[in-house]
Design a protein around this motif. Sequence first.
Motif, PDB file in Angstrom:
ATOM      1  N   LEU A  85     -29.701  41.128  23.568  1.00  0.00           N
ATOM      2  CA  LEU A  85     -30.181  42.307  24.275  1.00  0.00           C
ATOM      3  C   LEU A  85     -29.723  42.304  25.721  1.00  0.00           C
ATOM      4  O   LEU A  85     -29.637  41.257  26.362  1.00  0.00           O
ATOM      5  CB  LEU A  85     -31.704  42.352  24.238  1.00  0.00           C
ATOM      6  N   ASP A 131     -31.958  45.420  30.556  1.00  0.00           N
ATOM      7  CA  ASP A 131     -32.866  46.566  30.530  1.00  0.00           C
ATOM      8  C   ASP A 131     -33.569  46.693  29.186  1.00  0.00           C
ATOM      9  O   ASP A 131     -34.729  47.115  29.112  1.00  0.00           O
ATOM     10  CB  ASP A 131     -32.118  47.853  30.875  1.00  0.00           C
ATOM     11  N   GLU A 132     -32.902  46.292  28.092  1.00  0.00           N
ATOM     12  CA  GLU A 132     -33.543  46.306  26.777  1.00  0.00           C
ATOM     13  C   GLU A 132     -34.653  45.264  26.705  1.00  0.00           C
ATOM     14  O   GLU A 132     -35.721  45.513  26.121  1.00  0.00           O
ATOM     15  CB  GLU A 132     -32.504  46.047  25.690  1.00  0.00           C
ATOM     16  N   ALA A 156     -40.246  48.164  17.845  1.00  0.00           N
ATOM     17  CA  ALA A 156     -38.911  48.496  18.355  1.00  0.00           C
ATOM     18  C   ALA A 156     -37.965  48.618  17.166  1.00  0.00           C
ATOM     19  O   ALA A 156     -37.287  47.643  16.801  1.00  0.00           O
ATOM     20  CB  ALA A 156     -38.433  47.428  19.331  1.00  0.00           C
ATOM     21  N   LEU A 205     -34.327  47.081  16.962  1.00  0.00           N
ATOM     22  CA  LEU A 205     -34.070  45.682  17.304  1.00  0.00           C
ATOM     23  C   LEU A 205     -34.241  44.761  16.096  1.00  0.00           C
ATOM     24  O   LEU A 205     -34.910  45.094  15.124  1.00  0.00           O
ATOM     25  CB  LEU A 205     -35.002  45.228  18.423  1.00  0.00           C
TER      26      LEU A 205
END
Length: 262
Positions: A133, A136-137, A249, A252
């Motif tokens: 990731l 920012d993720e 999420a 992800l």
Amino acid sequence: MAPPPPVEYAVAVERYLAASGLGDGSRRVYRIALRTWAWALAGRPAPTGAERRRSRPPVLPLALLDRPEAAARLRAAVDRRSRDTDPRTLNRELSTLRAALAWWRAQGWIRTDPADGLRPRSVPAPAGGPAPLAPDELRALFALRAPLREQVLWRLLHESGATVETVLALDVDDLDLVHRRTRPPAPPLGWQAATARLLPLLLAGRTTGPLFLTTRRAPATTPAPDRCPHTHRARLSYRRAAELLTAHAPALTLRRLRPPRP
């Protein structure tokens, strides 16, 4: 009137499978795995390849599982098989053995757990795996209003850089909270301030048992190493951990939480 306890390991296997509620295909896979462990308990290497399915396992008294040499033979077999067996296969077969042992102990057929202390083997991350990731993720993920268990799991995966399987296999007494690392014989892992702040809240006084637990009481067939003696809940599985991340999420995956390799 209940039938008398079985004398032979093979008979105990069939009694366990008959009571398991598994489908025919799963029973066949479980039977092959449990027969493989019979060779280990006899102190002999198991056949491999096609010979494994056609071979007749040694005849063993079930009482052998209560003898001190049973645990030593299983440890030696796991070490030997880890050199030429896929770790996922070995972990799956070890889980099968633990489930059978737990059921036999619940029936009063054996008194001890010769698989106690055997840990799942680490599963290496696939080459060229998913991209980690971006910063920012990660910030967006850690800002979610997720339950404490998920927050700890996600941060520990990222801060330790360990595989999901390794982290989910951790027990409470593997942790050195003061020095932010694991204790031997657990795989050497470390973590940072965010995980260190949350871990004591997750433990809530627990001193033994799996680190990450399900929310429900463990089934009776759950192996003792995968059940919390304080809450009687089971170790969190990879599948359930993945579902929990997806619920918060959807884009992800757990493997993307590992930091980029230097």
